[in-house]
Design a protein around this motif. Structure first.
Motif, short mmCIF file in Angstrom:
data_model
loop_
_atom_site.label_atom_id
_atom_site.label_comp_id
_atom_site.label_asym_id
_atom_site.label_seq_id
_atom_site.Cartn_x
_atom_site.Cartn_y
_atom_site.Cartn_z
N SER A 156 -10.29 -3.44 11.06
CA SER A 156 -10.15 -4.74 10.39
C SER A 156 -11.51 -5.39 10.18
O SER A 156 -11.59 -6.57 9.85
N ASN A 157 -12.57 -4.63 10.41
CA ASN A 157 -13.91 -5.21 10.29
C ASN A 157 -14.87 -4.25 9.59
O ASN A 157 -16.03 -4.13 9.96
N MET A 193 -7.29 0.34 6.42
CA MET A 193 -8.29 -0.72 6.35
C MET A 193 -7.61 -2.07 6.19
O MET A 193 -6.92 -2.31 5.20
N GLU A 194 -7.81 -2.93 7.16
CA GLU A 194 -7.27 -4.30 7.08
C GLU A 194 -8.37 -5.21 6.53
O GLU A 194 -8.95 -6.04 7.22
N GLY A 195 -8.69 -5.01 5.25
CA GLY A 195 -9.76 -5.75 4.63
C GLY A 195 -11.11 -5.11 4.88
O GLY A 195 -11.25 -4.14 5.63
N GLY A 196 -12.14 -5.63 4.22
CA GLY A 196 -13.50 -5.16 4.44
C GLY A 196 -13.88 -3.99 3.55
O GLY A 196 -13.18 -3.62 2.60
N ASP A 217 -6.71 -5.41 0.75
CA ASP A 217 -7.91 -6.22 0.52
C ASP A 217 -9.17 -5.50 0.98
O ASP A 217 -10.03 -6.07 1.66
N TYR A 218 -9.31 -4.23 0.61
CA TYR A 218 -10.50 -3.47 1.00
C TYR A 218 -11.08 -2.76 -0.22
O TYR A 218 -10.42 -2.58 -1.24
N ASN A 269 -7.24 14.14 -0.87
CA ASN A 269 -6.11 14.96 -1.32
C ASN A 269 -4.77 14.28 -1.15
O ASN A 269 -3.73 14.90 -1.15
N SER A 270 -4.80 12.96 -1.00
CA SER A 270 -3.57 12.18 -0.92
C SER A 270 -3.87 10.83 -1.56
O SER A 270 -5.01 10.50 -1.84
N SER A 271 -2.84 10.05 -1.79
CA SER A 271 -3.01 8.77 -2.47
C SER A 271 -3.70 7.76 -1.58
O SER A 271 -3.70 7.85 -0.37
N PHE A 272 -4.29 6.74 -2.24
CA PHE A 272 -4.87 5.61 -1.50
C PHE A 272 -4.85 4.39 -2.39
O PHE A 272 -4.61 4.48 -3.58
#
Length: 222
Positions: free
Chosen positions: A150-151, A178-181, A203-204, A219-222
């Motif tokens: 988160s950072n 990812m929790e932001g950043g 929010d990343y 090799n996978s979605s994001f």
């Protein structure tokens, strides 16, 4: 390397890590708080040297170079939990924020389990880099099969094939949440990073850099 009899188990941040052979062991001690020089020291990283089954030295360090396998915790970050925490100030009138800091992590993380977030690594503190490391078969019941941050997060691969595979969390296949950043990926000297289970979060941003010789595979979605 880190070893445990039938896996290591902890009930707080970070699984209990035990050494079963001679060598140097790095781990984060993240559940007990103590006051030193009018400050509160938390989530300290230690380097422990073991000879003939006995601890011969223990010192603080900001770098972790180790392998983590079959660690288990019922909360966050079974191998490493680098966190922020609030504590009452000495006057008991307000909170003070303390932040765990790790300069670098290098190692392999395999078959680790967290009942919360971050199957292998949970980060809400200051984690400057993860370099030339691999993550496989890690599981989080919350978010972040291998890593939850988160950072922000900085990944570096140089002359190394950095692989994330078979990691999963509550959403399914997942390597990093990812929790932001910012997720910063740096590839040099023909280094590669492969994400087999994908990146997720909110929010990343993902940023890439390097010397033009590296390869990034998602090799996978994001």
């Amino acid at each position: 390397a880190i070893y445990g009899e039938n896996g290591n188990t902890g009930s707080g941040f970070g699984g209990k890590i035990q050494a079963s052979e001679d060598g140097i062991v790095y781990f984060v001690f993240g559940s007990t708080r103590g006051k030193y020089d009018n400050s509160i020291e938390q989530y300290v990283t230690f380097k422990v040297t073991i000879e003939n089954g006995s601890i011969v030295s223990c010192e603080e360090t900001e770098n972790i170079i180790a392998d983590f396998s079959s660690n288990k915790t019922d909360t966050n970050g079974s191998a490493i939990a680098n966190t922020q925490a609030e504590e009452w100030s000495d006057n008991q009138k307000d909170y003070v924020l303390y932040t765990g800091t790790i300069e670098n992590i290098t190692g392999t993380f395999d078959n680790n389990y967290a009942g919360g977030n971050g199957g292998a690594i949970y980060n809400s503190g200051m984690l400057e880099s993860i370099k030339n490391s691999s993550f496989s078969n890690n599981t989080a019941e919350g978010l972040g099969g291998a890593i939850y941050s988160s950072n922000g997060l900085n990944l570096f691969s140089s002359e190394y094939d950095m692989l994330f595979e078979n990691n999963k969390d509550s959403t399914g296949a997942n390597d990093i949440y990812m929790e932001g950043g910012e997720l910063n990926i740096n590839l040099t000297n023909n280094g590669t990073i492969t994400f087999e289970s994908g990146i997720n979060g909110k929010d990343y941003n993902i940023n890439t850099s390097g010397d033009g010789t590296g390869t990034l595979n998602i090799n996978s979605s994001f």
